[in-house]
Design an enzyme around this catalytic site. Structure first.
Site, PDB file in Angstrom:
ATOM      1  CE  LYS A  53      -3.876  -2.504   1.844  1.00 55.25           C
ATOM      2  NZ  LYS A  53      -4.677  -2.974   2.972  1.00 55.25           N
ATOM      3  CD  GLN A  97      -3.634  -4.569   6.072  1.00 55.42           C
ATOM      4  OE1 GLN A  97      -3.445  -3.619   5.319  1.00 55.42           O
ATOM      5  NE2 GLN A  97      -4.318  -5.638   5.693  1.00 55.42           N
ATOM      6  CG  ASP A 120     -10.196  -0.600   3.991  1.00 57.60           C
ATOM      7  OD1 ASP A 120      -9.793  -0.874   2.847  1.00 57.60           O
ATOM      8  OD2 ASP A 120      -9.618  -0.954   5.036  1.00 57.60           O
TER       9      ASP A 120
END
Ligand code: NAP
Length: 281
Positions: A53, A97, A120
């Protein structure tokens, strides 16, 4: 004859567009687009995801802010960090995460991220907006699938779409996106009866199960578009998908490979959500 959908090529093209948007944002506003990535603990897979990422941020010109907390971080410590990031104007997107260590209440932590910074697309407000077909940040993996279908010119309107899997991060938003794109959608899961029969009526079949080579040729309609979200290991420990690619491909009009299909699109859509969040800020 089937066509393999090249997720890497689509991803590269979309990243180039994102890079341009990021440069324009910086020129217009005089600040960077910022993404905060929070990793708690030492999960090796999570470490790789976070690294990728950050690399994608570098590639697209997004400034990444990485926060590494130890495995034993407390609920309070993580919550305090998130609260700071929510207030920080240099940060347009916050990504925690997953999975978090078991002693942490992940839902409680994720709920602290406001809709506008939820890159997200997992929060209740973004999921709700998706259901209402309102503008929102959409979960990256299913959004990446939609982008690939669009870019390949796959018609969804009026088509029978079957999604195998009903997770909050893949199956449900995937089904909603296909519904919003005028497909007739069936969602299947582990309690579904007549799975084979339902799947073999699908013009578009999306597999998000987590079981290696689960979708076999007898489950696939001739000419179907088959999208494989799975990231599994075969009997030799090699990365493979939920679809038995070698035996299914000849029945398809389009099929995504694993690796090189849906996977590369996921992080690209995270970058897409981050620039989108920044532009709306
Ligand atoms: P998940 O939360 O474990 O959900 C799996 C779903 O599959 C569940 O809804 C489950 O049904 C269903 N299922 C399990 N066994 C089944 C069966 N025998 N018949 C029909 N349905 C069955 O997994 P996920 O997070 O959605 O991920 C799915 C796969 O996608 C995994 O391989 C994961 O690694 C991969 N993935 C890839 C990416 C990417 O970037 N490429 C991103 C995310 C996930 P129940 O609800 O009834 O249990």
């Amino acid at each position: 004859m089937f066509k393999i959908i090249d997720g890497k090529a689509h991803s590269a093209a979309i990243r180039a567009e994102i890079k341009q948007r990021v440069a324009t944002f910086k020129a217009d506003r005089g600040i960077d687009v910022g993404l905060a990535v929070v990793l708690v603990g030492n999960n090796p897979a999570s470490q790789i995801y976070v690294r990728n990422k950050i690399k994608a941020c570098e590639e697209t010109g997004i400034k990444s802010f990485a926060y590494y907390l130890p495995e034993e971080a407390t609920q309070n410590q993580v919550e305090e960090l998130i609260e700071e990031l929510v207030e920080n104007k240099a940060i347009h997107g916050i990504l925690v995460q997953l999975p978090l260590p078991a002693h942490l209440d992940a839902q409680k932590i994720l709920k602290l991220i406001p809709k506008a910074k939820d890159v997200d697309g997992f929060c209740e407000e973004n999921m709700g907006s998706l259901c209402m077909k309102e503008d929102c940040l959409v979960a990256c993996t299913p959004n990446g699938v939609m982008k690939m279908l669009e870019r390949e010119g796959v018609e969804t309107k009026g088509k029978n779409a079957v999604v195998i899997g009903r997770s909050n991060i893949v199956g449900k938003p995937m089904a909603m996106l296909l519904l919003n794109a005028d497909a007739t959608v069936t969602i299947c899961h582990s309690r579904t009866q007549n799975l084979k029969e339902i799947c073999s009526n699908a013009d578009i079949l999306v597999a998000a199960i987590g079981k290696a080579k689960f979708v076999t040729a007898d489950m696939v309609k001739q000419g179907a578009v088959v999208i494989d979200v799975g990231m599994d290991r075969d009997e030799n420990g090699k990365l493979c998908g939920d679809v038995d690619f070698e035996n299914v491909k000849d029945k398809c009009s389009y099929i995504t490979p694993v690796p090189g299909g849906v996977g590369p699109m996921t992080i690209t859509m995270l970058m897409f959500n981050t620039i989108t969040a920044a532009e709306r800020s």
